[in-house]
Motif scaffolding. Structure first.
Motif, PDB file in Angstrom:
ATOM      1  N   THR A   1       0.830  -1.207   0.000  1.00 54.15           N
ATOM      2  CA  THR A   1       0.000   0.000   0.000  1.00 54.15           C
ATOM      3  C   THR A   1       0.861   1.252   0.000  1.00 54.15           C
ATOM      4  O   THR A   1       0.538   2.246  -0.679  1.00 54.15           O
ATOM      5  CB  THR A   1      -0.953  -0.017   1.202  1.00 54.15           C
ATOM      6  N   ASP A   2       1.976   1.216   0.721  1.00 51.49           N
ATOM      7  CA  ASP A   2       2.922   2.336   0.644  1.00 51.49           C
ATOM      8  C   ASP A   2       3.400   2.547  -0.793  1.00 51.49           C
ATOM      9  O   ASP A   2       3.560   3.692  -1.244  1.00 51.49           O
ATOM     10  CB  ASP A   2       4.123   2.077   1.546  1.00 51.49           C
ATOM     11  N   TYR A   3       3.618   1.457  -1.512  1.00 53.68           N
ATOM     12  CA  TYR A   3       4.063   1.570  -2.899  1.00 53.68           C
ATOM     13  C   TYR A   3       2.980   2.197  -3.769  1.00 53.68           C
ATOM     14  O   TYR A   3       3.275   3.030  -4.646  1.00 53.68           O
ATOM     15  CB  TYR A   3       4.452   0.193  -3.424  1.00 53.68           C
ATOM     16  N   ALA A   4       1.724   1.835  -3.522  1.00 50.08           N
ATOM     17  CA  ALA A   4       0.629   2.463  -4.268  1.00 50.08           C
ATOM     18  C   ALA A   4       0.620   3.970  -4.056  1.00 50.08           C
ATOM     19  O   ALA A   4       0.427   4.745  -5.000  1.00 50.08           O
ATOM     20  CB  ALA A   4      -0.709   1.851  -3.851  1.00 50.08           C
ATOM     21  N   VAL A   5       0.853   4.392  -2.818  1.00 52.16           N
ATOM     22  CA  VAL A   5       0.914   5.830  -2.513  1.00 52.16           C
ATOM     23  C   VAL A   5       2.116   6.468  -3.206  1.00 52.16           C
ATOM     24  O   VAL A   5       2.020   7.566  -3.772  1.00 52.16           O
ATOM     25  CB  VAL A   5       0.957   6.052  -0.998  1.00 52.16           C
ATOM     26  N   GLU A   6       3.239   5.776  -3.199  1.00 46.35           N
ATOM     27  CA  GLU A   6       4.424   6.283  -3.902  1.00 46.35           C
ATOM     28  C   GLU A   6       4.146   6.487  -5.384  1.00 46.35           C
ATOM     29  O   GLU A   6       4.592   7.475  -5.997  1.00 46.35           O
ATOM     30  CB  GLU A   6       5.572   5.296  -3.710  1.00 46.35           C
ATOM     31  N   LEU A   7       3.397   5.568  -5.979  1.00 46.64           N
ATOM     32  CA  LEU A   7       3.080   5.654  -7.404  1.00 46.64           C
ATOM     33  C   LEU A   7       2.255   6.893  -7.742  1.00 46.64           C
ATOM     34  O   LEU A   7       2.269   7.373  -8.871  1.00 46.64           O
ATOM     35  CB  LEU A   7       2.330   4.401  -7.857  1.00 46.64           C
ATOM     36  N   ALA A   8       1.531   7.415  -6.743  1.00 42.75           N
ATOM     37  CA  ALA A   8       0.717   8.608  -6.979  1.00 42.75           C
ATOM     38  C   ALA A   8       1.556   9.872  -7.098  1.00 42.75           C
ATOM     39  O   ALA A   8       1.066  10.899  -7.575  1.00 42.75           O
ATOM     40  CB  ALA A   8      -0.310   8.767  -5.858  1.00 42.75           C
ATOM     41  N   GLY A   9       2.811   9.822  -6.650  1.00 36.87           N
ATOM     42  CA  GLY A   9       3.715  10.956  -6.825  1.00 36.87           C
ATOM     43  C   GLY A   9       3.375  12.178  -6.007  1.00 36.87           C
ATOM     44  O   GLY A   9       3.634  13.311  -6.432  1.00 36.87           O
ATOM     45  N   VAL A  10       2.817  11.990  -4.827  1.00 33.62           N
ATOM     46  CA  VAL A  10       2.423  13.125  -3.990  1.00 33.62           C
ATOM     47  C   VAL A  10       3.654  13.748  -3.338  1.00 33.62           C
ATOM     48  O   VAL A  10       4.537  13.038  -2.857  1.00 33.62           O
ATOM     49  CB  VAL A  10       1.434  12.665  -2.903  1.00 33.62           C
ATOM     50  N   SER A  11       3.713  15.068  -3.313  1.00 33.24           N
ATOM     51  CA  SER A  11       4.795  15.756  -2.618  1.00 33.24           C
ATOM     52  C   SER A  11       4.251  17.022  -1.970  1.00 33.24           C
ATOM     53  O   SER A  11       3.320  17.642  -2.481  1.00 33.24           O
ATOM     54  CB  SER A  11       5.945  16.104  -3.580  1.00 33.24           C
TER      55      SER A  11
ATOM     56  N   THR B   1      -0.257 -23.288 -18.999  1.00 37.33           N
ATOM     57  CA  THR B   1       1.137 -22.978 -18.695  1.00 37.33           C
ATOM     58  C   THR B   1       1.197 -21.920 -17.614  1.00 37.33           C
ATOM     59  O   THR B   1       0.508 -20.897 -17.700  1.00 37.33           O
ATOM     60  CB  THR B   1       1.868 -22.471 -19.954  1.00 37.33           C
ATOM     61  N   GLU B   2       1.990 -22.174 -16.584  1.00 38.31           N
ATOM     62  CA  GLU B   2       2.177 -21.224 -15.484  1.00 38.31           C
ATOM     63  C   GLU B   2       3.624 -20.758 -15.467  1.00 38.31           C
ATOM     64  O   GLU B   2       4.534 -21.568 -15.339  1.00 38.31           O
ATOM     65  CB  GLU B   2       1.821 -21.887 -14.155  1.00 38.31           C
ATOM     66  N   GLN B   3       3.804 -19.445 -15.606  1.00 42.83           N
ATOM     67  CA  GLN B   3       5.143 -18.882 -15.663  1.00 42.83           C
ATOM     68  C   GLN B   3       5.408 -18.023 -14.425  1.00 42.83           C
ATOM     69  O   GLN B   3       4.778 -16.975 -14.241  1.00 42.83           O
ATOM     70  CB  GLN B   3       5.304 -18.013 -16.912  1.00 42.83           C
ATOM     71  N   PRO B   4       6.344 -18.421 -13.538  1.00 45.08           N
ATOM     72  CA  PRO B   4       6.706 -17.547 -12.417  1.00 45.08           C
ATOM     73  C   PRO B   4       7.339 -16.255 -12.945  1.00 45.08           C
ATOM     74  O   PRO B   4       8.092 -16.279 -13.924  1.00 45.08           O
ATOM     75  CB  PRO B   4       7.725 -18.373 -11.626  1.00 45.08           C
ATOM     76  N   LEU B   5       7.026 -15.151 -12.309  1.00 42.95           N
ATOM     77  CA  LEU B   5       7.529 -13.855 -12.743  1.00 42.95           C
ATOM     78  C   LEU B   5       8.634 -13.366 -11.818  1.00 42.95           C
ATOM     79  O   LEU B   5       8.625 -13.666 -10.616  1.00 42.95           O
ATOM     80  CB  LEU B   5       6.385 -12.834 -12.751  1.00 42.95           C
ATOM     81  N   ASP B   6       9.558 -12.616 -12.367  1.00 44.60           N
ATOM     82  CA  ASP B   6      10.511 -11.909 -11.516  1.00 44.60           C
ATOM     83  C   ASP B   6       9.703 -10.983 -10.613  1.00 44.60           C
ATOM     84  O   ASP B   6       8.948 -10.136 -11.093  1.00 44.60           O
ATOM     85  CB  ASP B   6      11.486 -11.097 -12.362  1.00 44.60           C
ATOM     86  N   THR B   7       9.860 -11.161  -9.309  1.00 46.92           N
ATOM     87  CA  THR B   7       9.023 -10.440  -8.351  1.00 46.92           C
ATOM     88  C   THR B   7       9.935  -9.636  -7.424  1.00 46.92           C
ATOM     89  O   THR B   7      10.674 -10.199  -6.628  1.00 46.92           O
ATOM     90  CB  THR B   7       8.139 -11.427  -7.555  1.00 46.92           C
ATOM     91  N   ARG B   8       9.855  -8.310  -7.557  1.00 44.91           N
ATOM     92  CA  ARG B   8      10.775  -7.417  -6.848  1.00 44.91           C
ATOM     93  C   ARG B   8      10.324  -7.218  -5.401  1.00 44.91           C
ATOM     94  O   ARG B   8       9.158  -6.931  -5.133  1.00 44.91           O
ATOM     95  CB  ARG B   8      10.829  -6.076  -7.570  1.00 44.91           C
ATOM     96  N   LEU B   9      11.275  -7.366  -4.470  1.00 39.84           N
ATOM     97  CA  LEU B   9      10.981  -7.176  -3.061  1.00 39.84           C
ATOM     98  C   LEU B   9      10.962  -5.700  -2.713  1.00 39.84           C
ATOM     99  O   LEU B   9      11.931  -4.982  -2.952  1.00 39.84           O
ATOM    100  CB  LEU B   9      12.025  -7.905  -2.204  1.00 39.84           C
ATOM    101  N   LEU B  10       9.841  -5.247  -2.142  1.00 34.88           N
ATOM    102  CA  LEU B  10       9.707  -3.879  -1.681  1.00 34.88           C
ATOM    103  C   LEU B  10      10.299  -3.743  -0.289  1.00 34.88           C
ATOM    104  O   LEU B  10      10.231  -4.672   0.514  1.00 34.88           O
ATOM    105  CB  LEU B  10       8.235  -3.468  -1.635  1.00 34.88           C
ATOM    106  N   ARG B  11      10.841  -2.605  -0.017  1.00 36.29           N
ATOM    107  CA  ARG B  11      11.409  -2.333   1.301  1.00 36.29           C
ATOM    108  C   ARG B  11      10.441  -1.501   2.114  1.00 36.29           C
ATOM    109  O   ARG B  11       9.821  -0.559   1.600  1.00 36.29           O
ATOM    110  CB  ARG B  11      12.745  -1.594   1.177  1.00 36.29           C
ATOM    111  N   ALA B  12      10.299  -1.829   3.392  1.00 31.44           N
ATOM    112  CA  ALA B  12       9.440  -1.058   4.267  1.00 31.44           C
ATOM    113  C   ALA B  12      10.017   0.345   4.421  1.00 31.44           C
ATOM    114  O   ALA B  12      11.232   0.529   4.443  1.00 31.44           O
ATOM    115  CB  ALA B  12       9.321  -1.731   5.627  1.00 31.44           C
ATOM    116  N   PRO B  13       9.162   1.368   4.539  1.00 28.18           N
ATOM    117  CA  PRO B  13       9.650   2.744   4.673  1.00 28.18           C
ATOM    118  C   PRO B  13      10.349   2.954   6.005  1.00 28.18           C
ATOM    119  O   PRO B  13      10.111   2.241   6.955  1.00 28.18           O
ATOM    120  CB  PRO B  13       8.380   3.586   4.570  1.00 28.18           C
TER     121      PRO B  13
END
Length: 245
Positions: free
Chosen positions: A29-39, A233-245
């Motif tokens: 959810t923090d990442y979703a907020v980051e995506l909004a670009g609020v400053s 067919t099931e393809q695993p995706l490269d899944t990036r680990l988010l860091r807690a703020p």
């Protein structure tokens, strides 16, 4: 400020355990907020618990978690009647709309009854970031697997279709989620789509899949499709680990 283009973060997560609250906002959810670009101000985050019948306890928990994180919170409730006069105006004024889990079939029915489906599309096109967990993930897709109709998983095929894929949630924590998702894609009930283990999320820009992310190390997302011979067919995706703020 809004996202540069229509943005969705569809997840099987977004909450974190807390010592002081019932739960806290998680890295997804923090990442979703980051995506909004609020400053320069607190992000405006609107919470919808439609899929849980607008549980007052859940909404209260959201406000506590949002204030703790420094968001400006609001909510849209539809039971027993809308809590505001103009839901569309509220949704379009947000940076992020966060949709909680529960009954995706009930969520879609109530949204369509009150025109929230159209308001969500308008908000998405205006750059408000849409996010959510479980039912709040499936709803943005063409459909997915759901227990909305009872304990046996079934297909929901009337999602909002903001992205042209099906969606599987709780892919590792509920034993029937994976095989049922496979079978529904195999028989053509659902089209190809993306699935998330608990803690993983899917980022879309417009109708394009961009990346898979996770707030829990080792949790993955997958692309699942049907081959011309009818096999899945099931393809695993490269899944990036988010860091807690």
């Amino acid at each position: 400020m809004t996202a540069a283009e229509p943005t969705i973060l569809a997840t099987s997560g977004g909450l974190a355990p807390s010592r002081r609250l019932r739960w806290e906002v998680g890295p997804l959810t923090d990442y979703a907020v980051e995506l909004a670009g609020v400053s320069g101000r607190a992000p405006r985050v609107c919470f919808l618990a439609t899929a849980m019948g607008d549980s007052s306890e859940l909404i209260k928990d959201f406000y506590a978690a949002a204030v703790h994180r420094g968001f400006t919170p609001s909510h849209l409730a539809l039971f027993p009647m809308p809590n505001i006069d103009d839901p569309r105006e509220l949704l379009l004024s947000q940076d992020v709309i966060w949709v909680f889990g529960g009954s995706v079939a009930g969520l879609l029915a109530m949204w369509r009854l009150h025109g929230i489906d159209l308001a969500m599309r308008d908000a998405w096109q205006a750059g408000v970031v849409l996010t959510g967990v479980s039912a709040g993930s499936i709803c943005w897709h063409t459909g997915g697997t759901t227990d909305s109709f009872g304990p046996r998983l079934r297909a929901v095929t009337d999602g909002l279709g903001l992205v042209p894929f099906s969606n599987g949630v709780h892919y590792d924590s509920e034993e029937q989620r994976r095989p049922v998702f496979h079978s529904l894609i195999a028989d053509g009930t659902l089209g190809p789509g993306y699935a998330t283990e608990d803690g993983a999320g899917l980022l879309y820009r417009g109708s394009r899949f961009i990346e898979a992310v996770t707030e829990k190390a080792g949790k993955l997302a997958y692309y699942v499709s049907r081959s011309p011979d009818g096999t899945v067919t099931e393809q695993p995706l490269d899944t990036r680990l988010l860091r807690a703020p």
